[in-house]
Design a protein around this motif. Structure first.
Motif, PDB file in Angstrom:
ATOM      1  N   ARG A  44     -73.962   4.045   4.319  1.00 25.12           N
ATOM      2  CA  ARG A  44     -72.781   4.548   3.606  1.00 25.12           C
ATOM      3  C   ARG A  44     -72.530   5.991   4.020  1.00 25.12           C
ATOM      4  NH1 ARG A  44     -72.626   3.418  -2.551  1.00 25.12           N
ATOM      5  NH2 ARG A  44     -71.759   1.481  -1.670  1.00 25.12           N
ATOM      6  N   LEU A  45     -71.313   6.274   4.453  1.00 23.88           N
ATOM      7  CA  LEU A  45     -70.968   7.628   4.870  1.00 23.88           C
ATOM      8  C   LEU A  45     -70.419   8.452   3.713  1.00 23.88           C
ATOM      9  CD1 LEU A  45     -69.232   7.213   8.357  1.00 23.88           C
ATOM     10  CD2 LEU A  45     -71.674   7.233   7.783  1.00 23.88           C
ATOM     11  N   ASN A  46     -70.530   9.773   3.872  1.00 21.56           N
ATOM     12  CA  ASN A  46     -69.836  10.693   2.977  1.00 21.56           C
ATOM     13  C   ASN A  46     -68.333  10.579   3.202  1.00 21.56           C
ATOM     14  OD1 ASN A  46     -72.120  12.187   1.757  1.00 21.56           O
ATOM     15  ND2 ASN A  46     -72.518  12.824   3.863  1.00 21.56           N
ATOM     16  N   CYS A  47     -67.553  11.098   2.278  1.00 22.66           N
ATOM     17  CA  CYS A  47     -66.113  11.130   2.470  1.00 22.66           C
ATOM     18  C   CYS A  47     -65.775  11.961   3.699  1.00 22.66           C
ATOM     19  CB  CYS A  47     -65.428  11.737   1.248  1.00 22.66           C
ATOM     20  SG  CYS A  47     -65.485  10.691  -0.227  1.00 22.66           S
ATOM     21  N   PRO A  48     -64.824  11.510   4.519  1.00 24.80           N
ATOM     22  CA  PRO A  48     -64.423  12.300   5.687  1.00 24.80           C
ATOM     23  C   PRO A  48     -63.897  13.671   5.270  1.00 24.80           C
ATOM     24  CG  PRO A  48     -63.546  10.069   5.811  1.00 24.80           C
ATOM     25  CD  PRO A  48     -64.093  10.237   4.428  1.00 24.80           C
ATOM     26  N   PRO A  49     -64.136  14.694   6.065  1.00 30.19           N
ATOM     27  CA  PRO A  49     -63.623  16.034   5.733  1.00 30.19           C
ATOM     28  C   PRO A  49     -62.111  16.014   5.541  1.00 30.19           C
ATOM     29  CG  PRO A  49     -65.161  16.144   7.576  1.00 30.19           C
ATOM     30  CD  PRO A  49     -64.915  14.686   7.316  1.00 30.19           C
ATOM     31  N   GLY A  50     -61.659  16.624   4.463  1.00 28.16           N
ATOM     32  CA  GLY A  50     -60.229  16.727   4.192  1.00 28.16           C
ATOM     33  C   GLY A  50     -59.607  15.498   3.572  1.00 28.16           C
ATOM     34  N   ASP A  51     -60.386  14.443   3.319  1.00 24.04           N
ATOM     35  CA  ASP A  51     -59.842  13.214   2.726  1.00 24.04           C
ATOM     36  C   ASP A  51     -59.827  13.387   1.203  1.00 24.04           C
ATOM     37  OD1 ASP A  51     -58.923  10.623   2.393  1.00 24.04           O
ATOM     38  OD2 ASP A  51     -60.257   9.816   3.923  1.00 24.04           O
ATOM     39  N   LYS A  52     -58.702  13.864   0.678  1.00 29.91           N
ATOM     40  CA  LYS A  52     -58.618  14.262  -0.728  1.00 29.91           C
ATOM     41  C   LYS A  52     -58.603  13.096  -1.705  1.00 29.91           C
ATOM     42  CE  LYS A  52     -56.164  18.530   0.449  1.00 29.91           C
ATOM     43  NZ  LYS A  52     -54.928  19.332   0.258  1.00 29.91           N
ATOM     44  N   ASN A  53     -58.293  11.891  -1.236  1.00 32.37           N
ATOM     45  CA  ASN A  53     -58.228  10.734  -2.130  1.00 32.37           C
ATOM     46  C   ASN A  53     -59.541   9.958  -2.197  1.00 32.37           C
ATOM     47  OD1 ASN A  53     -55.386  10.851  -2.910  1.00 32.37           O
ATOM     48  ND2 ASN A  53     -54.974  10.475  -0.750  1.00 32.37           N
ATOM     49  N   CYS A  54     -60.539  10.420  -1.477  1.00 28.69           N
ATOM     50  CA  CYS A  54     -61.847   9.756  -1.427  1.00 28.69           C
ATOM     51  C   CYS A  54     -62.766  10.349  -2.486  1.00 28.69           C
ATOM     52  CB  CYS A  54     -62.449   9.947  -0.027  1.00 28.69           C
ATOM     53  SG  CYS A  54     -64.104   9.253   0.189  1.00 28.69           S
ATOM     54  N   LYS A  55     -63.352   9.471  -3.295  1.00 24.73           N
ATOM     55  CA  LYS A  55     -64.238   9.906  -4.371  1.00 24.73           C
ATOM     56  C   LYS A  55     -65.691   9.825  -3.903  1.00 24.73           C
ATOM     57  CE  LYS A  55     -65.421   8.972  -9.213  1.00 24.73           C
ATOM     58  NZ  LYS A  55     -65.166   8.081 -10.379  1.00 24.73           N
ATOM     59  N   PRO A  56     -66.371  10.953  -3.731  1.00 28.04           N
ATOM     60  CA  PRO A  56     -67.742  10.932  -3.212  1.00 28.04           C
ATOM     61  C   PRO A  56     -68.765  10.534  -4.273  1.00 28.04           C
ATOM     62  CG  PRO A  56     -67.107  13.174  -3.723  1.00 28.04           C
ATOM     63  CD  PRO A  56     -65.886  12.320  -3.985  1.00 28.04           C
TER      64      PRO A  56
END
Length: 296
Positions: free
Chosen positions: A224-236
């Motif tokens: 499982r990856l972290n949220c991509p940099p700058g992806d504001k709609n991704c909940k980590p």
């Protein structure tokens, strides 16, 4: 590529799309849509309740990897995941650790599955087999082989027993490469496999912090990856805390765990009505309704 459409069009576009594009018997619209959206790439929501815009399809084969179970049509991801998998596979091959067999990722627009996964919904999760028929790994698989070749289990799913005859000595090296990549948030493995690697690692175990014990995962590990940099709609997810090889690992070998694992199946019939799914992020309606991306 188009950007997101006004919120006021959500319901209308989704309804029209479902009525025109999907078969009447479709129970899950996310499984019926077979092409990524023509939007910018974004992982929206959470790993277990989200969707994926602008997905990229993983190639069937490349340096250090090939896909398996392609008939399930679950080999899409955020381009961030596809790039990671290619880098990871390259590193595994360069270290003479074999060729990865990559299984389920996400569907073309992410979203919930009817079966098989609760996560994998926003294009940042991938299942990779621990080991496989080494002869098959050395050559391109046929379409039939990709869907019928068997993975090799490393542990018994009902007991905490490592299947030593199947253990592949390359596994710790492969998982260490993934774990030390800053893009990786967690790696899920069977509890017995985690304990085995802790025993092997000794005091050199900091890299095992991200390697988490979880149900199943006896024949594959889940990256499982972290949220991509700058992806504001991704909940980590929250960062992993605690010691790499103690603490939470002990519970998986406790009496309480065995009581849950070996609990007898309920005798009463299970209601046929499916459980209510949590409400998805509002942007997912746009993703589902968006036109398909044009193939290159």
């Amino acid at each position: 590529m188009s950007t997101y459409m006004p919120v006021s069009l959500f319901a209308l576009l989704t309804t029209l799309t479902l009525c025109i594009a999907l078969p009447a018997h479709a129970q899950n619209p996310w499984e019926a849509v077979k092409k990524p959206s023509n939007q910018l790439p974004a992982s929206i929501g959470g790993y277990s309740n989200g969707c994926l815009s602008g997905a990229e399809q993983m190639p069937l084969r490349g340096e250090g990897f090939q896909l398996v179970r392609t008939g399930r049509d679950r080999h899409y991801g955020n381009p961030y995941l596809v790039e990671f998998l290619k880098d990871f596979s390259n590193a595994v091959e360069e270290n003479n650790l074999g060729r990865l067999q990559i299984g389920d990722m996400s569907m073309a627009r992410g979203g919930p599955f009817s079966s098989g996964h609760r996560s994998h919904q926003m294009g940042l999760d991938a299942d990779i087999w621990f080991s496989q028929d080494k002869r098959a790994a050395e050559r391109p698989l046929s379409a039939w082989e990709r869907d019928n070749i068997s993975a090799i289990p490393m542990a018994d799913t009902r007991k905490h027993i490592l299947l030593e005859k199947n253990w592949d000595a390359r596994i710790p090296g492969i998982l260490r490469i993934a774990s030390e990549d800053p893009r990786v948030a967690r790696i899920f493995v069977h509890p017995t496999i985690k304990r085995k690697m802790c025993d092997i690692a000794g005091s050199d175990n900091e890299w095992l912090r991200k390697v988490r014990p979880w149900w199943g995962h006896n024949y594959h590990f889940h990256v499982r990856l972290n949220c991509p940099p700058g992806d504001k709609n991704c909940k980590p997810q929250k960062k992993v805390r605690g010691r790499p090889c103690n603490g939470g690992l002990d519970w998986w070998f406790s009496d309480e765990f065995y009581a849950i694992l070996n609990r007898p199946a309920p005798t009463k019939p299970v209601p046929k009505k499916p459980p209510k799914r949590p409400e998805m992020p509002a942007q997912c309606a746009q993703v589902l309704a968006a036109p398909a991306a044009v193939s290159n």
